[in-house]
Design a protein around this motif. Structure first.
Motif, PDB file in Angstrom:
ATOM      1  N   ARG A  94     -43.607  38.339   9.720  1.00 36.68           N
ATOM      2  CA  ARG A  94     -43.721  36.997   8.588  1.00 36.68           C
ATOM      3  C   ARG A  94     -42.130  36.176   8.794  1.00 36.68           C
ATOM      4  O   ARG A  94     -42.652  35.068   8.833  1.00 36.68           O
ATOM      5  CB  ARG A  94     -43.869  36.720   6.944  1.00 36.68           C
ATOM      6  CG  ARG A  94     -45.126  37.463   7.219  1.00 36.68           C
ATOM      7  CD  ARG A  94     -45.644  37.004   6.014  1.00 36.68           C
ATOM      8  NE  ARG A  94     -47.943  37.619   5.625  1.00 36.68           N
ATOM      9  CZ  ARG A  94     -48.195  36.906   4.457  1.00 36.68           C
ATOM     10  NH1 ARG A  94     -47.503  35.955   3.860  1.00 36.68           N
ATOM     11  NH2 ARG A  94     -49.058  37.033   4.539  1.00 36.68           N
ATOM     12  N   GLY A  95     -41.006  36.974   9.221  1.00 35.07           N
ATOM     13  CA  GLY A  95     -39.867  36.354   9.455  1.00 35.07           C
ATOM     14  C   GLY A  95     -38.701  36.463   8.434  1.00 35.07           C
ATOM     15  O   GLY A  95     -37.943  35.194   8.274  1.00 35.07           O
ATOM     16  N   LEU A  96     -38.804  37.495   7.654  1.00 37.30           N
ATOM     17  CA  LEU A  96     -38.103  38.021   6.592  1.00 37.30           C
ATOM     18  C   LEU A  96     -37.312  39.424   7.260  1.00 37.30           C
ATOM     19  O   LEU A  96     -38.268  40.120   7.658  1.00 37.30           O
ATOM     20  CB  LEU A  96     -38.470  38.307   5.563  1.00 37.30           C
ATOM     21  CG  LEU A  96     -36.987  38.203   4.257  1.00 37.30           C
ATOM     22  CD1 LEU A  96     -37.741  38.130   3.586  1.00 37.30           C
ATOM     23  CD2 LEU A  96     -37.009  40.050   4.555  1.00 37.30           C
ATOM     24  N   VAL A  97     -36.127  39.008   7.851  1.00 37.45           N
ATOM     25  CA  VAL A  97     -35.823  40.342   8.321  1.00 37.45           C
ATOM     26  C   VAL A  97     -34.169  40.875   8.095  1.00 37.45           C
ATOM     27  O   VAL A  97     -33.712  40.025   7.666  1.00 37.45           O
ATOM     28  CB  VAL A  97     -35.929  40.670  10.107  1.00 37.45           C
ATOM     29  CG1 VAL A  97     -34.658  41.664  10.827  1.00 37.45           C
ATOM     30  CG2 VAL A  97     -36.900  40.653  10.515  1.00 37.45           C
ATOM     31  N   ARG A  98     -34.758  42.346   7.602  1.00 37.16           N
ATOM     32  CA  ARG A  98     -33.340  42.670   6.152  1.00 37.16           C
ATOM     33  C   ARG A  98     -32.066  44.205   8.086  1.00 37.16           C
ATOM     34  O   ARG A  98     -32.781  44.616   8.509  1.00 37.16           O
ATOM     35  CB  ARG A  98     -33.059  43.078   5.643  1.00 37.16           C
ATOM     36  CG  ARG A  98     -34.418  44.793   5.809  1.00 37.16           C
ATOM     37  CD  ARG A  98     -33.401  45.988   5.094  1.00 37.16           C
ATOM     38  NE  ARG A  98     -32.521  46.438   4.561  1.00 37.16           N
ATOM     39  CZ  ARG A  98     -33.383  46.910   3.357  1.00 37.16           C
ATOM     40  NH1 ARG A  98     -34.615  47.423   3.115  1.00 37.16           N
ATOM     41  NH2 ARG A  98     -32.094  47.653   2.619  1.00 37.16           N
ATOM     42  N   ASP A 119     -41.336  32.042   2.351  1.00 35.41           N
ATOM     43  CA  ASP A 119     -42.004  30.676   3.056  1.00 35.41           C
ATOM     44  C   ASP A 119     -43.216  30.010   2.431  1.00 35.41           C
ATOM     45  O   ASP A 119     -44.286  30.104   3.192  1.00 35.41           O
ATOM     46  CB  ASP A 119     -42.420  31.572   4.656  1.00 35.41           C
ATOM     47  CG  ASP A 119     -42.706  30.585   5.647  1.00 35.41           C
ATOM     48  OD1 ASP A 119     -41.874  29.110   5.173  1.00 35.41           O
ATOM     49  OD2 ASP A 119     -42.547  30.064   5.899  1.00 35.41           O
ATOM     50  N   GLY A 120     -43.300  30.126   0.976  1.00 34.49           N
ATOM     51  CA  GLY A 120     -44.710  29.494   0.592  1.00 34.49           C
ATOM     52  C   GLY A 120     -45.688  30.289   0.445  1.00 34.49           C
ATOM     53  O   GLY A 120     -46.757  30.443   0.222  1.00 34.49           O
ATOM     54  N   ALA A 121     -45.848  32.058  -0.126  1.00 30.38           N
ATOM     55  CA  ALA A 121     -46.805  33.066   0.033  1.00 30.38           C
ATOM     56  C   ALA A 121     -46.313  34.196  -0.619  1.00 30.38           C
ATOM     57  O   ALA A 121     -45.284  34.213  -0.221  1.00 30.38           O
ATOM     58  CB  ALA A 121     -47.882  33.465   1.223  1.00 30.38           C
ATOM     59  N   ARG A 122     -47.148  34.613  -1.110  1.00 28.86           N
ATOM     60  CA  ARG A 122     -46.155  36.028  -1.684  1.00 28.86           C
ATOM     61  C   ARG A 122     -46.988  37.126  -0.681  1.00 28.86           C
ATOM     62  O   ARG A 122     -47.060  37.264  -0.380  1.00 28.86           O
ATOM     63  CB  ARG A 122     -46.922  36.316  -2.784  1.00 28.86           C
ATOM     64  CG  ARG A 122     -47.129  36.644  -4.500  1.00 28.86           C
ATOM     65  CD  ARG A 122     -47.983  36.933  -5.193  1.00 28.86           C
ATOM     66  NE  ARG A 122     -47.682  37.934  -5.349  1.00 28.86           N
ATOM     67  CZ  ARG A 122     -48.522  38.061  -6.765  1.00 28.86           C
ATOM     68  NH1 ARG A 122     -49.088  38.136  -7.697  1.00 28.86           N
ATOM     69  NH2 ARG A 122     -47.791  40.083  -7.311  1.00 28.86           N
ATOM     70  N   ILE A 123     -45.327  38.178  -0.935  1.00 29.39           N
ATOM     71  CA  ILE A 123     -45.392  39.031  -0.387  1.00 29.39           C
ATOM     72  C   ILE A 123     -45.478  40.246  -1.024  1.00 29.39           C
ATOM     73  O   ILE A 123     -44.747  41.459  -0.035  1.00 29.39           O
ATOM     74  CB  ILE A 123     -44.046  38.651   1.056  1.00 29.39           C
ATOM     75  CG1 ILE A 123     -42.705  38.705  -0.040  1.00 29.39           C
ATOM     76  CG2 ILE A 123     -44.183  37.686   2.289  1.00 29.39           C
ATOM     77  CD1 ILE A 123     -41.594  38.525   0.931  1.00 29.39           C
ATOM     78  N   ALA A 177     -30.288  42.184  14.325  1.00 28.52           N
ATOM     79  CA  ALA A 177     -31.421  41.531  13.846  1.00 28.52           C
ATOM     80  C   ALA A 177     -30.904  40.368  14.157  1.00 28.52           C
ATOM     81  O   ALA A 177     -32.308  39.453  14.385  1.00 28.52           O
ATOM     82  CB  ALA A 177     -30.172  41.073  12.287  1.00 28.52           C
ATOM     83  N   LEU A 178     -29.629  40.025  15.043  1.00 27.11           N
ATOM     84  CA  LEU A 178     -29.354  38.275  15.829  1.00 27.11           C
ATOM     85  C   LEU A 178     -30.458  38.520  16.819  1.00 27.11           C
ATOM     86  O   LEU A 178     -31.068  37.314  16.997  1.00 27.11           O
ATOM     87  CB  LEU A 178     -28.615  38.546  15.646  1.00 27.11           C
ATOM     88  CG  LEU A 178     -27.402  38.288  14.878  1.00 27.11           C
ATOM     89  CD1 LEU A 178     -25.949  38.333  15.448  1.00 27.11           C
ATOM     90  CD2 LEU A 178     -27.627  37.068  13.841  1.00 27.11           C
ATOM     91  N   MET A 179     -30.972  39.249  17.049  1.00 30.64           N
ATOM     92  CA  MET A 179     -31.983  38.809  18.402  1.00 30.64           C
ATOM     93  C   MET A 179     -33.235  38.506  18.150  1.00 30.64           C
ATOM     94  O   MET A 179     -33.695  38.617  18.798  1.00 30.64           O
ATOM     95  CB  MET A 179     -32.502  40.949  19.150  1.00 30.64           C
ATOM     96  CG  MET A 179     -31.519  41.598  19.825  1.00 30.64           C
ATOM     97  SD  MET A 179     -31.535  40.499  21.700  1.00 30.64           S
ATOM     98  CE  MET A 179     -32.136  40.595  22.528  1.00 30.64           C
ATOM     99  N   VAL A 180     -33.897  38.539  16.832  1.00 32.39           N
ATOM    100  CA  VAL A 180     -35.223  39.198  16.247  1.00 32.39           C
ATOM    101  C   VAL A 180     -35.034  37.266  16.094  1.00 32.39           C
ATOM    102  O   VAL A 180     -36.296  36.263  15.743  1.00 32.39           O
ATOM    103  CB  VAL A 180     -35.672  39.091  14.419  1.00 32.39           C
ATOM    104  CG1 VAL A 180     -36.846  38.799  14.498  1.00 32.39           C
ATOM    105  CG2 VAL A 180     -35.187  41.196  15.124  1.00 32.39           C
ATOM    106  N   ARG A 181     -33.725  36.809  14.876  1.00 30.27           N
ATOM    107  CA  ARG A 181     -33.909  34.856  15.604  1.00 30.27           C
ATOM    108  C   ARG A 181     -35.178  34.826  13.933  1.00 30.27           C
ATOM    109  O   ARG A 181     -36.405  33.781  14.234  1.00 30.27           O
ATOM    110  CB  ARG A 181     -34.305  34.466  16.117  1.00 30.27           C
ATOM    111  CG  ARG A 181     -33.291  34.826  17.260  1.00 30.27           C
ATOM    112  CD  ARG A 181     -32.465  32.725  17.167  1.00 30.27           C
ATOM    113  NE  ARG A 181     -30.971  32.978  17.480  1.00 30.27           N
ATOM    114  CZ  ARG A 181     -30.507  31.810  18.752  1.00 30.27           C
ATOM    115  NH1 ARG A 181     -31.404  30.631  18.551  1.00 30.27           N
ATOM    116  NH2 ARG A 181     -29.626  31.530  19.528  1.00 30.27           N
TER     117      ARG A 181
END
Ligand SMILES: Nc1ncnc2c1ncn2[C@@H]1O[C@H](COP(=O)(O)OP(=O)(O)OP(=O)(O)O)[C@@H](O)[C@H]1O
Ligand SMILES: [Mg+2]
Lengths: 257, 309
Positions: free
Chosen positions: A80-84, A65-69, A167-171
């Motif tokens: 930041r919005g990346l869930v595994r 999403d545009g930044a180094r993680i 994981a789906l709860m998080v969206r």
């Protein structure tokens, strides 16, 4: 073309003498379901670990999403919005199915002690919303009759479903699923494929590791193939799955799939 | 007899607060804190030094003692991110001994104060107005109020999303972290909150006993708090209260048993620790979840309501 949602650049990761990832450059674009396939031990889960911050790459960068993680902690990456999800169930066993689902949403006001004291109304609203969504998800993953069952008492397949439900709860902006249907019965697999498809059409992005080729064909718009820590093919699903080298890599080490 | 009973109930109450605070840290969050008595000591010493040496009133002493213990809780939670659970447990044991030895070797407030001498003449609120017996009853009511407050606090936290997140990290960090929970910050807060509540117990003890010295805060006392939590049922706050009642009753049993059994007081004194030890072994073997097991929050009933609207 716009910058990819997720991008790994020349990622390397070794464990002692074993090179699990040998210069992996992967791109996941927004607006679709991406697949990641490869034989057992080819490095798929390791790549998930590197992307989600559970393992640090020896060399290389991860951008999301545009930044180094790379170098960030797993929880910050998740925020930041990346869930595994995990290949094996690691869910809190003593907590019930419903508690596991209600745990998942981010930015819960009630997780702050002072906020909990001063904003009980906001907490109630969030809990009600989460509960409503949890019942929907439970119906989709067929666990609605076991909301109060401790996660530890579920079957192996149900545990996978629970993890995916969580994981789906998080969206999140991007959801990484590590073998979401392994050990799940065929009828339910259809249901899960349907759920993922529906979410995708609402704009949810996925990166999915899966060994079940039928599911990969039905779900994934694009596919990347890992073999021994290297990407050997990448592109539209139909094309990639027809390539000889892909079939050889897969069939040489996996029979019956 | 009345006097002994008020004394016993007051002590049970103070230890119940300790057990509740350990239950927040261990029962709910899974933190194996083997240095719990340090919070008790910091509360007791914090308030004592403020009231006796600095000369503040007891309310300021109470707030100071609680904050000091809470700060210590946050401090010893910091290394949890880098240490495995069992190593961290050992480090808490060591940290508690460091606190005790620090106070044993430091005189604050004069040559015969602090250090191995401890502190005497710690102010007892309203003693002059109420007289001895009145003070005993007043203090019991005060302690009972604080037990209720502490119970309400931990119970409320447990029911909050905060408590749910603590329960999740009890079984491992991976899933909570993958969902975006800051496991370390959750642990720091659990240790600080539990530490503050335990510090409150220490404050109450100091102003009840009017005297403290470092021999009161040995590792054995931490074991007593643990036995309360394990006997009562880790994770259940009512259990912590039941556990403290039973363990304190055994601990103080020498007083009622002294005349009744043909064993001299010294032997009886050592036997009560044996009794507590045996009891804990039996509980672990036959009632691993304690007398009052942790309760599961049920949600099945919320389904139809959700479905119909
Ligand atoms: N923590 C670790 N320590 C040592 N070796 C590891 C570790 N994690 C993975 N490996 C090794 O790295 C290689 C890749 O493992 P990985 O789990 O990424 O494979 P995978 O593609 O997910 O396989 P599967 O399809 O069986 O899940 C394997 O040889 C594995 O043994
Ligand atoms: Mg794997």
């Amino acid at each position: 073309m716009a910058e990819p949602l997720l991008q790994t650049d020349n990622v390397r990761k070794s464990f002692g003498g074993l090179t699990a990832l040998d210069g992996v450059s992967l791109e996941v674009r927004a607006g679709g379901v991406a697949g990641l396939i490869g034989p057992n031990g080819s490095g798929k889960t390791t790549l998930f670990n590197v992307i989600s911050g559970f393992a640090a790459p020896d060399v290389g960068e991860v951008r999301f999403d545009g930044a180094r993680i790379d170098g960030l902690s797993p929880d910050r990456i998740a925020r930041r919005g990346l869930v595994r999800t995990f290949q094996a169930s690691l869910n809190p066993q003593a907590m019930t199915v419903m508690e596991n689902l209600l745990l998942a949403p981010q930015q819960q006001v009630g997780e702050g002690v002072l906020a909990a004291l001063f904003r009980p109304g906001a907490i109630r609203r969030q809990e009600d919303q989460a509960l409503e969504r949890a019942w929907e998800i439970l119906a989709q993953i067929k666990l609605d009759h076991q909301a109060d069952t401790p996660a530890g008492s579920l079957s192996g397949g149900q545990k996978k479903l629970l993890m995916m439900g969580q994981a789906l709860m998080v969206r999140p902006k991007l959801l990484l699923l590590d073998e979401p249907v392994a050990g799940v019965n065929p009828r339910l697999i259809d249901g899960i494929v349907g759920v993922i498809r529906a979410l995708q059409s609402q704009g949810q992005n996925f990166l999915i590791v899966e060994h079940n080729m039928q599911v990969v064909r039905r779900l994934c718009d694009s596919v990347t193939v890992l073999d021994a820590g290297q990407i050997i093919a990448s592109g539209a699903t139909d094309e990639v799955l027809q390539r000889d080298d892909v079939l050889r890599a897969y069939l040489a080490r996996q029979s019956g799939r | 007899m009345i006097e002994f009973l008020t004394y016993l109930l007051t002590i049970i109450g103070i230890w119940a607060i300790l057990a509740l605070s350990l239950n927040l840290q261990y029962g709910l969050t899974g933190l194996v804190n083997l240095g719990h008595i340090a919070f008790f000591m910091l509360g007791a010493y914090g308030s004592t030094i403020l009231t006796v040496v600095v000369g503040t009133n007891v309310v300021v002493g109470l707030i100071g003692g609680v904050l000091l213990a809470a700060a210590f809780g946050a401090l010893i939670a910091l290394p949890t991110a880098h240490l495995q659970q069992d190593y961290w447990a050992i480090s808490t044991l060591a940290a508690a001994e460091i606190v005790r030895l620090f106070f044993k070797n430091t005189t604050i407030g004069g040559t015969y104060q602090g250090g191995p001498h401890g502190y005497s003449d710690i102010p007892q609120p309203l003693l002059d107005t109420l007289g001895n017996q009145g003070f005993g009853i007043f203090y019991l009511v005060l302690v009972a109020g604080f037990v209720a407050l502490s119970w309400g606090l931990v119970q409320w936290l447990t029911g909050m999303p905060f408590g749910r997140a603590l329960k999740a990290i009890r079984e491992g960090d991976e899933v909570p972290r993958a969902l975006g929970k800051d496991a370390r910050w959750l642990r720091i807060r659990a240790m600080a909150l539990g530490g503050g509540v335990a510090g409150l117990a220490g404050v109450l003890y100091a102003h009840f006993n009017a005297f403290v010295d470092p021999t009161y805060f040995k590792p054995l006392e931490t074991f007593i708090v643990w036995s309360m939590v394990i006997l009562g049922g880790a994770g259940n706050h009512l259990g912590a209260l039941v556990g403290s009642l039973i363990i304190q009753a055994i601990y103080n049993s020498t007083r009622f048993l002294a005349g009744a059994v043909p064993i001299d007081a010294d032997t009886l004194g050592s036997l009560r620790m044996v009794a507590i030890g045996v009891l804990i072994i039996l509980v672990i073997m036959f009632l691993p979840n304690g007398l009052v097991p942790e309760r599961v929050r049920r949600y099945a009933h919320t389904r139809r309501r959700q479905g119909s609207d």
